[in-house]
Design an enzyme around this catalytic site. Sequence first.
Site, PDB file in Angstrom:
ATOM      1  N   CYS A   1      -7.123  -1.165  12.915  1.00 36.09           N
ATOM      2  CA  CYS A   1      -6.499  -2.295  12.203  1.00 36.09           C
ATOM      3  C   CYS A   1      -5.796  -3.247  13.170  1.00 36.09           C
ATOM      4  O   CYS A   1      -5.601  -4.418  12.849  1.00 36.09           O
ATOM      5  CB  CYS A   1      -5.440  -1.793  11.224  1.00 36.09           C
ATOM      6  SG  CYS A   1      -5.972  -0.528  10.093  1.00 36.09           S
TER       7      CYS A   1
ATOM      8  N   HIS B   1      -8.520   0.187   2.593  1.00 38.66           N
ATOM      9  CA  HIS B   1      -9.458  -0.638   3.373  1.00 38.66           C
ATOM     10  C   HIS B   1     -10.559   0.301   3.884  1.00 38.66           C
ATOM     11  O   HIS B   1     -10.257   1.449   4.254  1.00 38.66           O
ATOM     12  CB  HIS B   1      -8.777  -1.244   4.615  1.00 38.66           C
ATOM     13  CG  HIS B   1      -8.042  -2.520   4.379  1.00 38.66           C
ATOM     14  ND1 HIS B   1      -6.853  -2.806   5.015  1.00 38.66           N
ATOM     15  CD2 HIS B   1      -8.333  -3.610   3.614  1.00 38.66           C
ATOM     16  CE1 HIS B   1      -6.429  -4.007   4.638  1.00 38.66           C
ATOM     17  NE2 HIS B   1      -7.307  -4.519   3.792  1.00 38.66           N
TER      18      HIS B   1
ATOM     19  N   ASN C   1      -7.765  -7.823   9.857  1.00 38.53           N
ATOM     20  CA  ASN C   1      -7.832  -8.491   8.568  1.00 38.53           C
ATOM     21  C   ASN C   1      -7.897 -10.016   8.654  1.00 38.53           C
ATOM     22  O   ASN C   1      -7.842 -10.697   7.627  1.00 38.53           O
ATOM     23  CB  ASN C   1      -6.645  -8.077   7.695  1.00 38.53           C
ATOM     24  CG  ASN C   1      -6.606  -6.580   7.451  1.00 38.53           C
ATOM     25  OD1 ASN C   1      -5.645  -5.912   7.798  1.00 38.53           O
ATOM     26  ND2 ASN C   1      -7.668  -6.029   6.892  1.00 38.53           N
TER      27      ASN C   1
ATOM     28  N   ASN D   1       0.878  -1.181   0.000  1.00 39.85           N
ATOM     29  CA  ASN D   1       0.000   0.000   0.000  1.00 39.85           C
ATOM     30  C   ASN D   1       0.914   1.229   0.000  1.00 39.85           C
ATOM     31  O   ASN D   1       2.100   1.113   0.324  1.00 39.85           O
ATOM     32  CB  ASN D   1      -0.979  -0.036   1.193  1.00 39.85           C
ATOM     33  CG  ASN D   1      -0.284   0.188   2.525  1.00 39.85           C
ATOM     34  OD1 ASN D   1       0.438   1.170   2.714  1.00 39.85           O
ATOM     35  ND2 ASN D   1      -0.483  -0.724   3.470  1.00 39.85           N
TER      36      ASN D   1
ATOM     37  N   ARG E   1       0.546 -11.395   2.448  1.00 39.49           N
ATOM     38  CA  ARG E   1      -0.308 -11.547   3.636  1.00 39.49           C
ATOM     39  C   ARG E   1      -1.060 -12.875   3.648  1.00 39.49           C
ATOM     40  O   ARG E   1      -1.633 -13.251   4.686  1.00 39.49           O
ATOM     41  CB  ARG E   1      -1.280 -10.366   3.767  1.00 39.49           C
ATOM     42  CG  ARG E   1      -0.567  -9.055   4.084  1.00 39.49           C
ATOM     43  CD  ARG E   1      -1.477  -8.076   4.794  1.00 39.49           C
ATOM     44  NE  ARG E   1      -1.829  -8.488   6.150  1.00 39.49           N
ATOM     45  CZ  ARG E   1      -2.700  -7.852   6.928  1.00 39.49           C
ATOM     46  NH1 ARG E   1      -3.296  -6.773   6.485  1.00 39.49           N
ATOM     47  NH2 ARG E   1      -2.966  -8.277   8.144  1.00 39.49           N
TER      48      ARG E   1
ATOM     49  N   ALA F   1       3.080   1.238   8.063  1.00 42.02           N
ATOM     50  CA  ALA F   1       2.610   0.033   7.349  1.00 42.02           C
ATOM     51  C   ALA F   1       1.202   0.235   6.806  1.00 42.02           C
ATOM     52  O   ALA F   1       0.625  -0.659   6.191  1.00 42.02           O
ATOM     53  CB  ALA F   1       2.629  -1.167   8.285  1.00 42.02           C
TER      54      ALA F   1
HETATM   55  N1  ARG Z   1       0.254  -3.426   5.780  1.00 41.07           N
HETATM   56  C1  ARG Z   1      -1.078  -3.900   5.928  1.00 41.07           C
HETATM   57  C2  ARG Z   1      -1.709  -4.134   4.550  1.00 41.07           C
HETATM   58  O1  ARG Z   1      -1.409  -3.407   3.639  1.00 41.07           O
HETATM   59  C3  ARG Z   1      -1.898  -2.939   6.740  1.00 41.07           C
HETATM   60  C4  ARG Z   1      -3.264  -3.428   7.061  1.00 41.07           C
HETATM   61  C5  ARG Z   1      -4.130  -2.398   7.745  1.00 41.07           C
HETATM   62  N2  ARG Z   1      -5.330  -2.995   8.188  1.00 41.07           N
HETATM   63  C6  ARG Z   1      -6.534  -2.424   8.108  1.00 41.07           C
HETATM   64  N3  ARG Z   1      -7.532  -3.047   8.620  1.00 41.07           N
HETATM   65  N4  ARG Z   1      -6.749  -1.292   7.477  1.00 41.07           N
HETATM   66  O2  ARG Z   1      -2.477  -5.033   4.375  1.00 41.07           O
END
Ligand code: ARG
Length: 267
Positions: free
Chosen positions: A262, A166, A69, A20, A88, A256
């Site tokens: 999150c 997200h 997530n 991201n 992931r 991140a």
């Molecule tokens: N680095 C993770 C990704 O890109 C961050 C996730 C953040 N989670 C969230 N629920 N917004 O997946």
Amino acid sequence: MKPNVLMCAPEYFGVRYAINPWMEGQIGQVDSAVALRQWTEFYHALRSQAEVHLIDPQPHVPDLVFTANAGLMVDGHFIPSRFKHEERRREEPLFREWFKTRTTRHTGLPKNLFFEGAGDALLQPGRKLLWAGYGFRTDREAHQFLAEQLEMEVVSLKLIHPSFYHLDTCFCPLLEDQVMYFPAAFDAESLKTIQAHVRPENRIIVTEEDAVHFACNAVLVDRVLFLNHAGPELIQLLEQKGYTPVIQPVSEFLKAGGANKCLTLSL
Ligand code: ARG
């Protein structure tokens, strides 16, 4: 009864790949000691309001800290995620294992559908309504599946801003039919959809300045709202509506692309 929440300690948290925009240029830049301190302070603050469960961190999955997530849990029914990115996807078996003994119902996604759990699926408190995001990670077709499985109305919202990839980065359902959101993250049709579901006085519009500091990525427990940042006007607005905003900085995790919400999964 206190609500149950899942978290994961940041022992192995870091930015080791970029999936991201927040992660770009941040590889190897996380200060682990600061991350641990911020996470621990948030954990203790949350523990005063909620029952916090933990999943063991693992060295090969630096984003496991973002338990939002893992999947979506609604009344004991767990729908696990299928991550868009291979980086992931390695988390999936770990979450599957953790939930195996802790849920009464477990429904796998149909093949070929991506769904990134509570990061892209947010319940409106007190209503049988699920807001679901698509556009970057979760497939719109997965929303239909959620609606059937959970037997509730699912409102699809299209995300168009890469930094708000997200739904929980730009939208936060609150109590009494209220929602807080950052409009620029959504396409015009989705903005109309929000307006059709939420009366004007119940919409809290978040400014870009607050949004880029993840103000929408807030954790609501009772009337306490934990967030990384909120400017004076947003604080005042939230207080007027009867909330208690608690600033709980997690700046290392912003590197991140995640913040307080999150880092938690509502069980
Ligand atoms: N680095 C993770 C990704 O890109 C961050 C996730 C953040 N989670 C969230 N629920 N917004 O997946």
